[in-house]
Design an enzyme around this catalytic site. Structure first.
Site, mmCIF file in Angstrom:
data_model
loop_
_atom_site.group_PDB
_atom_site.id
_atom_site.type_symbol
_atom_site.label_atom_id
_atom_site.label_comp_id
_atom_site.label_asym_id
_atom_site.label_seq_id
_atom_site.Cartn_x
_atom_site.Cartn_y
_atom_site.Cartn_z
ATOM 1 N N TRP A 1 0.827 -1.214 0.000
ATOM 2 C CA TRP A 1 0.000 0.000 0.000
ATOM 3 C C TRP A 1 0.859 1.262 0.000
ATOM 4 O O TRP A 1 0.345 2.344 -0.235
ATOM 5 C CB TRP A 1 -0.956 0.011 1.188
ATOM 6 C CG TRP A 1 -0.308 -0.279 2.509
ATOM 7 C CD1 TRP A 1 0.243 0.637 3.351
ATOM 8 C CD2 TRP A 1 -0.131 -1.549 3.118
ATOM 9 N NE1 TRP A 1 0.756 0.018 4.462
ATOM 10 C CE2 TRP A 1 0.531 -1.329 4.348
ATOM 11 C CE3 TRP A 1 -0.474 -2.864 2.761
ATOM 12 C CZ2 TRP A 1 0.865 -2.370 5.214
ATOM 13 C CZ3 TRP A 1 -0.137 -3.883 3.620
ATOM 14 C CH2 TRP A 1 0.519 -3.646 4.833
ATOM 15 N N ARG A 2 2.165 1.118 0.277
ATOM 16 C CA ARG A 2 3.035 2.286 0.202
ATOM 17 C C ARG A 2 3.441 2.584 -1.231
ATOM 18 O O ARG A 2 3.847 3.697 -1.550
ATOM 19 C CB ARG A 2 4.285 2.076 1.066
ATOM 20 C CG ARG A 2 3.994 2.157 2.541
ATOM 21 C CD ARG A 2 5.236 1.980 3.391
ATOM 22 N NE ARG A 2 4.868 2.082 4.809
ATOM 23 C CZ ARG A 2 5.642 1.691 5.810
ATOM 24 N NH1 ARG A 2 6.836 1.167 5.564
ATOM 25 N NH2 ARG A 2 5.232 1.812 7.050
ATOM 26 N N GLU B 1 -5.257 -0.007 6.510
ATOM 27 C CA GLU B 1 -5.332 0.422 7.910
ATOM 28 C C GLU B 1 -6.346 -0.390 8.708
ATOM 29 O O GLU B 1 -6.115 -0.683 9.873
ATOM 30 C CB GLU B 1 -5.664 1.919 7.990
ATOM 31 C CG GLU B 1 -4.518 2.828 7.546
ATOM 32 C CD GLU B 1 -3.287 2.681 8.421
ATOM 33 O OE1 GLU B 1 -3.402 2.202 9.560
ATOM 34 O OE2 GLU B 1 -2.185 3.038 7.947
ATOM 35 N N THR C 1 -2.986 -5.904 14.443
ATOM 36 C CA THR C 1 -2.400 -6.965 13.637
ATOM 37 C C THR C 1 -1.045 -6.491 13.116
ATOM 38 O O THR C 1 -0.943 -5.377 12.619
ATOM 39 C CB THR C 1 -3.319 -7.305 12.446
ATOM 40 O OG1 THR C 1 -4.640 -7.554 12.926
ATOM 41 C CG2 THR C 1 -2.819 -8.513 11.686
ATOM 42 N N TYR D 1 -10.722 -10.702 14.424
ATOM 43 C CA TYR D 1 -11.549 -9.480 14.552
ATOM 44 C C TYR D 1 -12.402 -9.273 13.307
ATOM 45 O O TYR D 1 -12.261 -8.290 12.580
ATOM 46 C CB TYR D 1 -10.670 -8.257 14.814
ATOM 47 C CG TYR D 1 -10.082 -8.215 16.195
ATOM 48 C CD1 TYR D 1 -10.889 -8.360 17.315
ATOM 49 C CD2 TYR D 1 -8.726 -8.040 16.398
ATOM 50 C CE1 TYR D 1 -10.353 -8.327 18.592
ATOM 51 C CE2 TYR D 1 -8.181 -8.000 17.666
ATOM 52 C CZ TYR D 1 -9.003 -8.142 18.757
ATOM 53 O OH TYR D 1 -8.472 -8.111 20.013
ATOM 54 N N TYR E 1 -7.539 6.792 15.461
ATOM 55 C CA TYR E 1 -6.277 6.420 14.823
ATOM 56 C C TYR E 1 -6.440 6.267 13.313
ATOM 57 O O TYR E 1 -5.695 6.866 12.516
ATOM 58 C CB TYR E 1 -5.699 5.119 15.406
ATOM 59 C CG TYR E 1 -4.706 4.553 14.435
ATOM 60 C CD1 TYR E 1 -3.460 5.141 14.296
ATOM 61 C CD2 TYR E 1 -5.057 3.521 13.543
ATOM 62 C CE1 TYR E 1 -2.566 4.706 13.326
ATOM 63 C CE2 TYR E 1 -4.178 3.091 12.582
ATOM 64 C CZ TYR E 1 -2.941 3.682 12.486
ATOM 65 O OH TYR E 1 -2.070 3.279 11.514
ATOM 66 N N ASP F 1 -1.198 5.291 17.367
ATOM 67 C CA ASP F 1 -1.475 3.887 17.664
ATOM 68 C C ASP F 1 -0.587 3.460 18.832
ATOM 69 O O ASP F 1 0.056 4.293 19.474
ATOM 70 C CB ASP F 1 -1.220 3.030 16.428
ATOM 71 C CG ASP F 1 0.259 2.868 16.172
ATOM 72 O OD1 ASP F 1 1.037 3.789 16.544
ATOM 73 O OD2 ASP F 1 0.662 1.841 15.619
ATOM 74 N N CYS G 1 12.023 1.115 18.483
ATOM 75 C CA CYS G 1 11.494 1.451 19.805
ATOM 76 C C CYS G 1 10.416 0.437 20.155
ATOM 77 O O CYS G 1 9.277 0.780 20.456
ATOM 78 C CB CYS G 1 10.942 2.874 19.796
ATOM 79 S SG CYS G 1 10.675 3.587 21.437
ATOM 80 N N CYS H 1 18.660 3.763 17.417
ATOM 81 C CA CYS H 1 17.590 4.756 17.314
ATOM 82 C C CYS H 1 18.086 6.077 16.741
ATOM 83 O O CYS H 1 19.047 6.662 17.250
ATOM 84 C CB CYS H 1 16.962 4.992 18.679
ATOM 85 S SG CYS H 1 15.622 6.195 18.618
ATOM 86 N N CYS I 1 15.497 11.737 23.366
ATOM 87 C CA CYS I 1 14.689 10.843 24.200
ATOM 88 C C CYS I 1 15.009 11.009 25.677
ATOM 89 O O CYS I 1 16.119 10.707 26.129
ATOM 90 C CB CYS I 1 14.910 9.388 23.787
ATOM 91 S SG CYS I 1 13.854 8.235 24.681
#
Length: 369
Positions: free
Chosen positions: A23-24, A36, A42, A81, A119, A137, A191, A200, A206
């Site tokens: 989807w990107r 989404e 998931t 779900y 979201y 999220d 993360c 990171c 941070c």
DNA sequence: AAGCCGTGGAG
DNA sequence: TCTCCAAGGCT
């Protein structure tokens, strides 16, 4: 926090490390929306196969508007779900009738679709339409619990609002969707539950890392205990066809199919429970004659041990099942089982019987009648 | 708001 | 083996 520096560090990392997801490559609103919904609760790696099959079958809103629930649930089988799939169909109807099959760009209209919460609305608005909307999220909550060293449980609504405000202030106007996805990708790859701070790109920003407490963020709520239950399910074959039934709305797994059966009550053996369930559910008197297998699976907070038996009718009368606790049901050819959507535990029973068919002949007509 | 809805991989 | 928990939303 220096917002501009943070954003450029994050986006540079995302450009180099973001995963190549279907989807990107072509982020049109329909594809982003479906991805989404599939991604809710998931992990993305599990979504890809389902997404590709979905797009091959329903490439756009027009084709989706003609879809049947049975087919959609079959495509969704195993993803869990299942209300998400039904909500997609409800949304497709809304989009066809109220929006002329043009996906709306207004975040409020997106949020109004069934199955779309804060979201998902933010994700679609930012990724598909380039709007500066936060998409917070569990990944983003975890990332900011560490960036800001939040000591409140991330499940609290106040924490979410704080994070949404923070994200909104940071979103770069030229790349809102990439920024939101970069935050989530960082949460998924670096993360994570166990943070890999050495990799990171924003550890200089941070607070938890600076204080050496990244491992103890986020603060999690006390966990609920798993509940163990024993179930029994029965395979009844008649004239080469096996009895299945469709679960009703309001049940767990509404709209999915199953073999009759149910919970083993205290004091019962699985065989006794199965005979009772067949009487109650389909008004058939059966006898479990042979253990097929035991399937262990889990759903929500339940850990199920499902005892699976081949059953035979006691008595010579032609069986006429009455479906007291199902939407519908009937005897179907074993080869047709592939066309129905089953919960994962029952699907695993089917796969066991098919793998084992040559040796055991679970579906052989002559063996059971 | 607190419980419910699925599943499978990670550790 | 067992616990945790995912690109959450609904009631």
């Amino acid at each position: 926090m220096d917002g501009n520096l943070f954003t450029s560090h994050l986006l540079d990392w995302y450009d180099a490390n973001g995963r190549d997801l279907p989807w990107r490559r072509e982020p049109n609103p329909y594809r982003v929306w479906i991805s989404e919904i599939m991604a809710q609760q998931t992990q993305l790696d599990r979504v890809v196969g389902y997404f590709d099959r979905w797009m091959a079958r329903y490439p756009d809103l027009q084709s989706l508007a003609l879809a049947r629930e049975e087919d959609v649930l079959k495509l969704w089988e195993g993803l869990g779900y299942y209300s998400r799939a039904r909500n997609i169909l409800k949304s497709a109807s809304v989009l066809a009738h109220a929006h002329g099959c043009v996906f709306p760009s207004d975040p409020i209209a997106i949020r109004a679709l069934p199955g779309v919460g804060a979201y998902t609305a933010g994700a679609v608005a930012s990724i598909a339409f380039g709007l500066c909307e936060p998409a917070v999220d569990a990944n983003v909550l975890r990332v900011f619990a560490r960036l800001l060293d939040l000591d409140a449980p991330v499940a609290e609504t106040g924490v979410r609002q704080t994070v949404e405000r923070t994200v909104r202030a940071l979103i770069p106007e030229d790349r809102p969707g990439d920024f939101n996805q970069a935050l989530m990708e960082l949460g998924a790859l670096v993360c994570a539950k166990r943070p890999r701070c050495g990799e990171c790109p924003v550890r200089a920003h941070c607070l938890a890392h600076a204080r050496g407490v990244a491992d103890s963020r986020p603060v999690l709520p006390p966990s609920r205990k798993a509940i163990r239950i024993e179930m029994a399910t029965g395979v009844l074959v008649r004239h080469g066809r096996v009895l299945i039934q469709k679960r009703r709305p309001g049940d767990v797994w509404p709209g999915l199919w199953e073999f009759p059966g149910g919970c083993v009550e205290p004091g019962e053996t699985p065989r006794q429970a199965l005979a009772r369930e067949f009487r109650e559910e389909v008004e058939l008197v059966v006898e479990p004659v042979e253990k097929i297998t035991v399937v262990a699976y889990s759903y929500t907070r339940y850990r199920v041990t499902m005892h699976c038996y081949r059953c035979r009718l006691t008595g010579d009368a032609e069986p006429v099942p009455v479906f007291n606790e199902a939407a519908e049901g009937g005897f179907v050819l074993p080869a047709q089982l592939a066309e129905y959507a089953f919960p994962a535990g029952h699907r695993r029973l089917i796969e066991f019987m098919e793998r084992d068919a040559r040796a055991a002949g679970w579906f052989d007509a002559g063996r059971h009648d």
